[in-house]
Design a protein around this motif. Structure first.
Motif, PDB file in Angstrom:
ATOM      1  N   SER A 169       5.484  -7.620   8.189  1.00 18.33           N
ATOM      2  CA  SER A 169       6.539  -6.689   8.628  1.00 18.33           C
ATOM      3  C   SER A 169       7.933  -7.242   8.363  1.00 18.33           C
ATOM      4  O   SER A 169       8.874  -6.990   9.119  1.00 18.33           O
ATOM      5  N   THR A 179      16.792   3.107   9.504  1.00 18.08           N
ATOM      6  CA  THR A 179      15.928   3.648  10.557  1.00 18.08           C
ATOM      7  C   THR A 179      16.632   3.511  11.897  1.00 18.08           C
ATOM      8  O   THR A 179      17.495   2.638  12.084  1.00 18.08           O
ATOM      9  N   GLY A 235       2.710  -2.486   7.562  1.00 17.18           N
ATOM     10  CA  GLY A 235       2.062  -1.262   8.000  1.00 17.18           C
ATOM     11  C   GLY A 235       2.735  -0.013   7.450  1.00 17.18           C
ATOM     12  O   GLY A 235       3.961   0.022   7.317  1.00 17.18           O
ATOM     13  N   ASP A 236       1.929   1.009   7.178  1.00 18.00           N
ATOM     14  CA  ASP A 236       2.524   2.248   6.652  1.00 18.00           C
ATOM     15  C   ASP A 236       3.153   3.105   7.750  1.00 18.00           C
ATOM     16  O   ASP A 236       3.731   4.150   7.458  1.00 18.00           O
ATOM     17  N   ARG A 237       3.073   2.647   9.008  1.00 13.93           N
ATOM     18  CA  ARG A 237       3.755   3.323  10.116  1.00 13.93           C
ATOM     19  C   ARG A 237       4.805   2.411  10.753  1.00 13.93           C
ATOM     20  O   ARG A 237       5.166   2.593  11.920  1.00 13.93           O
ATOM     21  N   ASP A 238       5.297   1.471   9.992  1.00 15.35           N
ATOM     22  CA  ASP A 238       6.342   0.574  10.487  1.00 15.35           C
ATOM     23  C   ASP A 238       7.616   1.380  10.705  1.00 15.35           C
ATOM     24  O   ASP A 238       8.144   1.979   9.772  1.00 15.35           O
ATOM     25  N   GLY A 239       8.104   1.389  11.946  1.00 15.98           N
ATOM     26  CA  GLY A 239       9.297   2.161  12.261  1.00 15.98           C
ATOM     27  C   GLY A 239      10.604   1.480  11.930  1.00 15.98           C
ATOM     28  O   GLY A 239      11.665   2.103  12.018  1.00 15.98           O
ATOM     29  N   PRO A 242      10.738   0.593   5.912  1.00 18.41           N
ATOM     30  CA  PRO A 242       9.814   1.398   5.114  1.00 18.41           C
ATOM     31  C   PRO A 242       9.158   0.563   4.017  1.00 18.41           C
ATOM     32  O   PRO A 242       9.464  -0.627   3.823  1.00 18.41           O
ATOM     33  N   SER A 263      -3.069   0.683   6.652  1.00 22.81           N
ATOM     34  CA  SER A 263      -3.040   2.071   7.118  1.00 22.81           C
ATOM     35  C   SER A 263      -2.978   2.131   8.642  1.00 22.81           C
ATOM     36  O   SER A 263      -3.769   1.480   9.336  1.00 22.81           O
ATOM     37  N   GLY A 264      -2.022   2.896   9.172  1.00 24.09           N
ATOM     38  CA  GLY A 264      -1.903   3.116  10.605  1.00 24.09           C
ATOM     39  C   GLY A 264      -1.228   2.003  11.374  1.00 24.09           C
ATOM     40  O   GLY A 264      -1.034   2.121  12.597  1.00 24.09           O
ATOM     41  N   GLY A 266       1.773  -0.339  12.791  1.00 26.48           N
ATOM     42  CA  GLY A 266       3.195  -0.281  13.093  1.00 26.48           C
ATOM     43  C   GLY A 266       3.888  -1.583  12.738  1.00 26.48           C
ATOM     44  O   GLY A 266       3.667  -2.132  11.655  1.00 26.48           O
ATOM     45  N   HIS A 267       4.694  -2.100  13.672  1.00 22.77           N
ATOM     46  CA  HIS A 267       5.584  -3.218  13.345  1.00 22.77           C
ATOM     47  C   HIS A 267       5.197  -4.519  14.033  1.00 22.77           C
ATOM     48  O   HIS A 267       5.054  -4.581  15.254  1.00 22.77           O
TER      49      HIS A 267
END
Length: 289
Positions: A169, A179, A235-239, A242, A263-264, A266-267
């Motif tokens: 990350s 973001t 992660g592809d959902r890292d807030g 990107p 996949s799925g 976060g950070h």
């Protein structure tokens, strides 16, 4: 607390089932090159691989401390060695080697003030040096978010200190505000009222001075660490950052880097699963020989 970390190598015994059990964790304050005291914890390896179970190309981690690897874990901004998610990471990685965790300057019980990834390279260097003093011949540097950027810059500025690097990350470039979480982080760091929130809300003491000069960026560092093996995990959902960030890091280190897009996920430490930590441990055993 140890006054001489190098003189307190954990003892070991081999049980009938082939597992190695070592003494309790050690805790000390390490002094960095610029004189900051860094709260650091050593957790000896809990379980070793059976020699016969190793796949071709893997390393046998049995034997005394100098014969197996150590992980040095760098937490993210506002983290600390005692935070539950950092302890969980350490416990998972102990299956593959001993683990050194520490609190960056300005975090937890460490001294100084956070420079948000600049002089933190000196903190990591002190922790890696301690792992070597404890007898570990191989060291893997594992960093999360800000800690990932520090791990990359440490490998570039201190070549050979780490035998492999894992950046989870991590940002690729500085001053990113694309973001909402990163805009909040910049307010926390750049504004006096934000630094008060950091100190009393997150237990993080942030230096008021801006970078001068601006440190080497993570993507520039990634390009300089060859031939040290590099694993980039994101992660592809890292807030926060990107996917162009991990892709830029992997591209900069082309030829000696692997990129795992999860996949799925976060950070950082909060989002990494035990299964992913196991895969990171396996990768480290293979690549840090």
């Amino acid at each position: 607390m140890s006054d001489s970390p190098a003189g307190r190598v954990a003892r070991s015994t081999v049980c009938p089932n082939g597992e190695t059990v070592r003494s309790a964790p050690m805790r000390t304050f390490l002094s960095t090159a610029d004189g900051v005291l860094i709260d650091s914890v050593y957790d000896p390896r809990s379980v070793v691989y059976e020699t016969g179970a190793l796949r071709d190309g893997e390393n046998d981690t049995s034997g005394p401390p100098g014969d197996h690897l150590a992980f040095v874990v760098s937490h993210g901004f506002t983290g600390a060695a005692d935070r539950p998610h950092v302890r969980r990471v350490a416990e998972a990685l102990r299956r593959y080697g001993s683990v050194v965790t520490f609190s960056f300057r300005g975090h937890g019980a460490s001294g100084g003030r956070s420079t948000v990834g600049d002089r933190e390279v000196l903190d990591l260097a002190a922790a890696v040096r301690w792992a070597r003093e404890l007898g570990h011949a191989r060291v893997v540097s594992v960093g999360f978010s800000m800690g990932g950027s520090v791990a990359l810059r440490h490998a570039a500025l201190h070549p050979g200190d780490a035998d492999a690097v894992v950046a989870v990350s991590a940002p690729a470039r500085w001053y990113y505000r694309g973001t909402a979480p990163m805009r909040r982080l910049h307010w926390l760091v750049m504004r006096p009222e934000g630094r008060l929130v950091g100190r009393y809300g997150f237990g993080t003491r942030i230096h008021h001075q801006e970078w001068d000069p601006v440190p080497l960026s993570p993507v520039e560092a990634a390009a300089r660490i060859a031939p040290t093996p590099l694993l980039v995990v994101h992660g592809d959902r890292d807030g926060y950052f990107p996917l162009d960030h991990p892709r830029s890091l992997a591209e900069a280190a082309a030829g000696h880097a692997e990129l795992w897009l999860e996949s799925g996920m976060g950070h950082a430490e909060h989002a990494v699963s035990d299964g992913l930590l196991g895969r990171i441990g396996d990768w480290s055993v293979r690549r840090a020989g």
